[in-house]
Design a protein around this motif. Structure first.
Motif, PDB file in Angstrom:
ATOM      1  N   LEU A  58       0.677  -1.121   0.071  1.00 15.91           N
ATOM      2  CA  LEU A  58       0.089  -0.030  -0.237  1.00 15.91           C
ATOM      3  C   LEU A  58       0.797   1.256   0.050  1.00 15.91           C
ATOM      4  O   LEU A  58       1.864   1.236   0.781  1.00 15.91           O
ATOM      5  CB  LEU A  58      -0.805  -0.075   1.159  1.00 15.91           C
ATOM      6  CG  LEU A  58      -1.905  -1.154   1.438  1.00 15.91           C
ATOM      7  CD1 LEU A  58      -2.314  -1.114   3.002  1.00 15.91           C
ATOM      8  CD2 LEU A  58      -2.863  -0.993   0.633  1.00 15.91           C
ATOM      9  N   LEU A  59       0.292   2.152  -0.965  1.00 19.43           N
ATOM     10  CA  LEU A  59       0.772   3.728  -0.619  1.00 19.43           C
ATOM     11  C   LEU A  59      -0.153   4.521  -0.349  1.00 19.43           C
ATOM     12  O   LEU A  59      -1.312   4.163  -0.846  1.00 19.43           O
ATOM     13  CB  LEU A  59       1.396   4.149  -1.941  1.00 19.43           C
ATOM     14  CG  LEU A  59       2.562   3.340  -2.746  1.00 19.43           C
ATOM     15  CD1 LEU A  59       3.152   4.305  -3.989  1.00 19.43           C
ATOM     16  CD2 LEU A  59       3.717   2.885  -1.726  1.00 19.43           C
ATOM     17  N   HIS A  60       0.066   5.404   0.547  1.00 16.64           N
ATOM     18  CA  HIS A  60      -1.065   6.438   0.787  1.00 16.64           C
ATOM     19  C   HIS A  60      -0.504   7.977   0.257  1.00 16.64           C
ATOM     20  O   HIS A  60       0.575   8.084   0.038  1.00 16.64           O
ATOM     21  CB  HIS A  60      -1.150   6.693   2.265  1.00 16.64           C
ATOM     22  CG  HIS A  60      -2.050   7.846   2.653  1.00 16.64           C
ATOM     23  ND1 HIS A  60      -1.519   9.150   3.369  1.00 16.64           N
ATOM     24  CD2 HIS A  60      -3.407   8.129   2.325  1.00 16.64           C
ATOM     25  CE1 HIS A  60      -2.511   9.827   3.276  1.00 16.64           C
ATOM     26  NE2 HIS A  60      -3.559   9.506   2.914  1.00 16.64           N
ATOM     27  N   TYR A  61      -1.502   8.673  -0.438  1.00 18.00           N
ATOM     28  CA  TYR A  61      -1.049   9.833  -1.179  1.00 18.00           C
ATOM     29  C   TYR A  61      -1.926  11.020  -0.748  1.00 18.00           C
ATOM     30  O   TYR A  61      -3.052  10.603  -0.348  1.00 18.00           O
ATOM     31  CB  TYR A  61      -1.105   9.670  -2.490  1.00 18.00           C
ATOM     32  CG  TYR A  61      -2.190   9.575  -3.438  1.00 18.00           C
ATOM     33  CD1 TYR A  61      -2.780   8.492  -3.556  1.00 18.00           C
ATOM     34  CD2 TYR A  61      -2.870  10.949  -3.732  1.00 18.00           C
ATOM     35  CE1 TYR A  61      -4.257   8.434  -4.019  1.00 18.00           C
ATOM     36  CE2 TYR A  61      -4.268  10.853  -4.500  1.00 18.00           C
ATOM     37  CZ  TYR A  61      -4.625   9.610  -4.611  1.00 18.00           C
ATOM     38  OH  TYR A  61      -5.958   9.696  -5.226  1.00 18.00           O
ATOM     39  N   VAL A  62      -1.500  12.023  -0.815  1.00 16.46           N
ATOM     40  CA  VAL A  62      -2.038  13.290  -1.048  1.00 16.46           C
ATOM     41  C   VAL A  62      -1.734  14.141  -1.895  1.00 16.46           C
ATOM     42  O   VAL A  62      -0.849  14.487  -2.482  1.00 16.46           O
ATOM     43  CB  VAL A  62      -1.848  14.248   0.513  1.00 16.46           C
ATOM     44  CG1 VAL A  62      -2.455  15.526   0.619  1.00 16.46           C
ATOM     45  CG2 VAL A  62      -2.156  13.574   1.794  1.00 16.46           C
ATOM     46  N   GLN A  63      -2.791  14.890  -2.638  1.00 17.27           N
ATOM     47  CA  GLN A  63      -2.746  15.448  -4.028  1.00 17.27           C
ATOM     48  C   GLN A  63      -3.368  17.012  -3.661  1.00 17.27           C
ATOM     49  O   GLN A  63      -4.711  16.917  -3.317  1.00 17.27           O
ATOM     50  CB  GLN A  63      -3.495  14.998  -5.057  1.00 17.27           C
ATOM     51  CG  GLN A  63      -3.467  15.521  -6.221  1.00 17.27           C
ATOM     52  CD  GLN A  63      -4.254  14.898  -7.354  1.00 17.27           C
ATOM     53  OE1 GLN A  63      -4.929  13.762  -7.058  1.00 17.27           O
ATOM     54  NE2 GLN A  63      -3.936  15.239  -8.769  1.00 17.27           N
ATOM     55  N   VAL A  64      -2.607  18.262  -3.733  1.00 17.98           N
ATOM     56  CA  VAL A  64      -2.980  19.451  -3.697  1.00 17.98           C
ATOM     57  C   VAL A  64      -2.857  20.099  -4.898  1.00 17.98           C
ATOM     58  O   VAL A  64      -1.871  20.300  -5.418  1.00 17.98           O
ATOM     59  CB  VAL A  64      -2.332  19.898  -2.294  1.00 17.98           C
ATOM     60  CG1 VAL A  64      -3.076  21.585  -2.021  1.00 17.98           C
ATOM     61  CG2 VAL A  64      -2.336  19.251  -1.243  1.00 17.98           C
ATOM     62  N   VAL A  65      -3.918  20.639  -5.317  1.00 20.96           N
ATOM     63  CA  VAL A  65      -3.953  21.229  -6.790  1.00 20.96           C
ATOM     64  C   VAL A  65      -4.527  22.677  -6.628  1.00 20.96           C
ATOM     65  O   VAL A  65      -5.568  22.939  -5.990  1.00 20.96           O
ATOM     66  CB  VAL A  65      -5.214  20.517  -7.657  1.00 20.96           C
ATOM     67  CG1 VAL A  65      -5.200  21.103  -9.219  1.00 20.96           C
ATOM     68  CG2 VAL A  65      -4.864  18.975  -7.667  1.00 20.96           C
ATOM     69  N   GLN A  66      -3.665  23.605  -7.330  1.00 18.04           N
ATOM     70  CA  GLN A  66      -3.859  24.869  -7.062  1.00 18.04           C
ATOM     71  C   GLN A  66      -3.966  25.759  -8.452  1.00 18.04           C
ATOM     72  O   GLN A  66      -3.434  25.275  -9.278  1.00 18.04           O
ATOM     73  CB  GLN A  66      -2.608  25.737  -6.238  1.00 18.04           C
ATOM     74  CG  GLN A  66      -2.425  25.220  -4.891  1.00 18.04           C
ATOM     75  CD  GLN A  66      -1.242  25.567  -4.069  1.00 18.04           C
ATOM     76  OE1 GLN A  66      -0.220  24.816  -4.016  1.00 18.04           O
ATOM     77  NE2 GLN A  66      -1.437  26.802  -3.781  1.00 18.04           N
ATOM     78  N   ARG A  67      -4.867  26.563  -8.619  1.00 15.11           N
ATOM     79  CA  ARG A  67      -4.947  27.283  -9.938  1.00 15.11           C
ATOM     80  C   ARG A  67      -3.818  28.187 -10.172  1.00 15.11           C
ATOM     81  O   ARG A  67      -3.450  28.876  -9.272  1.00 15.11           O
ATOM     82  CB  ARG A  67      -6.011  28.565  -9.576  1.00 15.11           C
ATOM     83  CG  ARG A  67      -7.648  27.976  -9.930  1.00 15.11           C
ATOM     84  CD  ARG A  67      -8.376  29.085  -9.891  1.00 15.11           C
ATOM     85  NE  ARG A  67      -9.619  28.562  -9.741  1.00 15.11           N
ATOM     86  CZ  ARG A  67     -10.696  28.012 -10.472  1.00 15.11           C
ATOM     87  NH1 ARG A  67     -10.417  27.969 -11.577  1.00 15.11           N
ATOM     88  NH2 ARG A  67     -11.849  27.620  -9.878  1.00 15.11           N
ATOM     89  N   SER A  68      -3.228  28.161 -11.289  1.00 12.61           N
ATOM     90  CA  SER A  68      -2.230  28.916 -11.886  1.00 12.61           C
ATOM     91  C   SER A  68      -2.408  30.325 -11.442  1.00 12.61           C
ATOM     92  O   SER A  68      -1.371  31.066 -11.021  1.00 12.61           O
ATOM     93  CB  SER A  68      -1.600  28.576 -13.223  1.00 12.61           C
ATOM     94  OG  SER A  68      -1.564  27.239 -13.449  1.00 12.61           O
ATOM     95  N   GLU A  69      -3.660  30.839 -11.789  1.00 10.02           N
ATOM     96  CA  GLU A  69      -3.786  32.261 -11.932  1.00 10.02           C
ATOM     97  C   GLU A  69      -3.766  33.218 -10.608  1.00 10.02           C
ATOM     98  O   GLU A  69      -3.414  34.049 -10.491  1.00 10.02           O
ATOM     99  CB  GLU A  69      -5.250  32.475 -12.533  1.00 10.02           C
ATOM    100  CG  GLU A  69      -6.117  32.123 -12.093  1.00 10.02           C
ATOM    101  CD  GLU A  69      -7.475  32.415 -12.575  1.00 10.02           C
ATOM    102  OE1 GLU A  69      -7.427  32.633 -13.872  1.00 10.02           O
ATOM    103  OE2 GLU A  69      -8.697  32.833 -12.239  1.00 10.02           O
ATOM    104  N   ASN A  70      -4.097  32.263  -9.471  1.00  5.56           N
ATOM    105  CA  ASN A  70      -4.191  33.062  -8.231  1.00  5.56           C
ATOM    106  C   ASN A  70      -3.711  32.142  -6.870  1.00  5.56           C
ATOM    107  O   ASN A  70      -3.606  32.212  -5.778  1.00  5.56           O
ATOM    108  CB  ASN A  70      -5.497  33.357  -7.915  1.00  5.56           C
ATOM    109  CG  ASN A  70      -6.748  32.277  -7.750  1.00  5.56           C
ATOM    110  OD1 ASN A  70      -5.981  31.078  -7.863  1.00  5.56           O
ATOM    111  ND2 ASN A  70      -7.902  32.637  -7.829  1.00  5.56           N
ATOM    112  N   SER A  71      -3.234  30.640  -7.083  1.00  9.39           N
ATOM    113  CA  SER A  71      -2.768  29.841  -6.142  1.00  9.39           C
ATOM    114  C   SER A  71      -3.647  29.309  -5.502  1.00  9.39           C
ATOM    115  O   SER A  71      -3.520  28.625  -4.398  1.00  9.39           O
ATOM    116  CB  SER A  71      -1.527  30.402  -5.413  1.00  9.39           C
ATOM    117  OG  SER A  71      -0.352  30.830  -6.238  1.00  9.39           O
ATOM    118  N   ASP A  72      -5.018  29.663  -5.590  1.00  9.42           N
ATOM    119  CA  ASP A  72      -5.964  28.993  -4.724  1.00  9.42           C
ATOM    120  C   ASP A  72      -5.962  27.419  -4.961  1.00  9.42           C
ATOM    121  O   ASP A  72      -5.922  26.949  -6.139  1.00  9.42           O
ATOM    122  CB  ASP A  72      -7.356  29.580  -5.293  1.00  9.42           C
ATOM    123  CG  ASP A  72      -7.668  30.825  -4.698  1.00  9.42           C
ATOM    124  OD1 ASP A  72      -6.924  31.533  -4.125  1.00  9.42           O
ATOM    125  OD2 ASP A  72      -8.858  31.556  -5.188  1.00  9.42           O
TER     126      ASP A  72
END
Ligand code: HEM
Length: 189
Positions: A58-72
């Motif tokens: 097993l691997l556990h992962y976390v994915q955090v995705v941010q808008r290029s235009e404002n880093s939200d």
């Protein structure tokens, strides 16, 4: 401590960053196209046995995705990849905060169907599936139903890329919500 053999998943362990993300997401009329950057962190968490008959690493992962235009942060996802050495089955199970969880099953593509030296994982799930599936809140079932998820994840040394398609029933239409990115392994600190 026992050394775990993570098989084809081993090379995923680490921190990955990519700034070439392309997202196509639903709008009441047409679609929105978003450029994004993201960080995916994979950690090996050992193995587990099921019903004394199946052993998964097993691997556990976390994915955090941010808008290029404002880093939200506009998408957040966490889950697991597992590999069954006995059958070769790969499973990607994950949740997103909207109230949707997916269990997508598949395999590592054989070398005839993968670029040289790359490991290609192909997984999919359907809301009517008997192998894996999609669970979602009643609101999402009624208003923004995810009917299918498919993903190809390609590990090529220090480069990780993916393409995924999420089929949605939303705004009285069937919408192909897609995401893709190319990430680079970060040096371990
Ligand atoms: C990189 C990955 C992803 C990004 C950047 C992303 C981004 C977005 C955006 C921008 C929207 C529309 C705007 C909004 O209402 O927030 C949206 C809608 C949606 N996404 Fe994703 N998404 C991603 C992955 C996924 C995945 C993996 C699933 C499910 C398996 C999913 C399910 C949905 C659903 C059900 C909606 C409709 C909700 C709505 O628009 O009101 N998304 N996504």
């Amino acid at each position: 401590m026992t050394e775990i053999n993570y098989g084809p998943l081993a090379g995923l362990i680490g921190v990955w960053k990519g700034d070439k993300g392309t997202d196509i997401a639903p709008e009441p009329v047409g679609s929105e196209n978003n450029a994004y950057f993201e960080t995916i962190t994979f950690e090996g968490i050992g193995d587990v046995s099921n019903a004394e008959a199946q052993t998964l690493v097993l691997l556990h992962y976390v994915q955090v995705v941010q808008r290029s235009e404002n880093s939200d942060v506009f998408h957040h996802q966490t889950g697991y990849w597992s590999w069954d050495a006995a059958t070769g089955v790969v499973t990607h199970s994950f949740a997103i905060p909207r109230g949707v969880s997916v269990v997508a099953c598949g395999k590592v593509l054989d070398t005839d169907h993968a670029p040289a030296n790359a490991i290609v994982f192909q997984v999919s799930a359907e809301d009517t599936g008997f192998d894996g599936g999609i669970a979602q809140s009643s609101f999402m079932q009624r208003k923004a139903n995810t009917s299918a998820f498919s993903q190809i994840l390609t590990l090529d040394g220090d480069t990780l890329s993916y393409e995924q398609t999420i089929m949605l029933d939303i705004y009285s239409k069937t919408f192909e919500h897609t995401d893709s990115n190319i990430l680079v392994r970060q040096p371990s600190s």
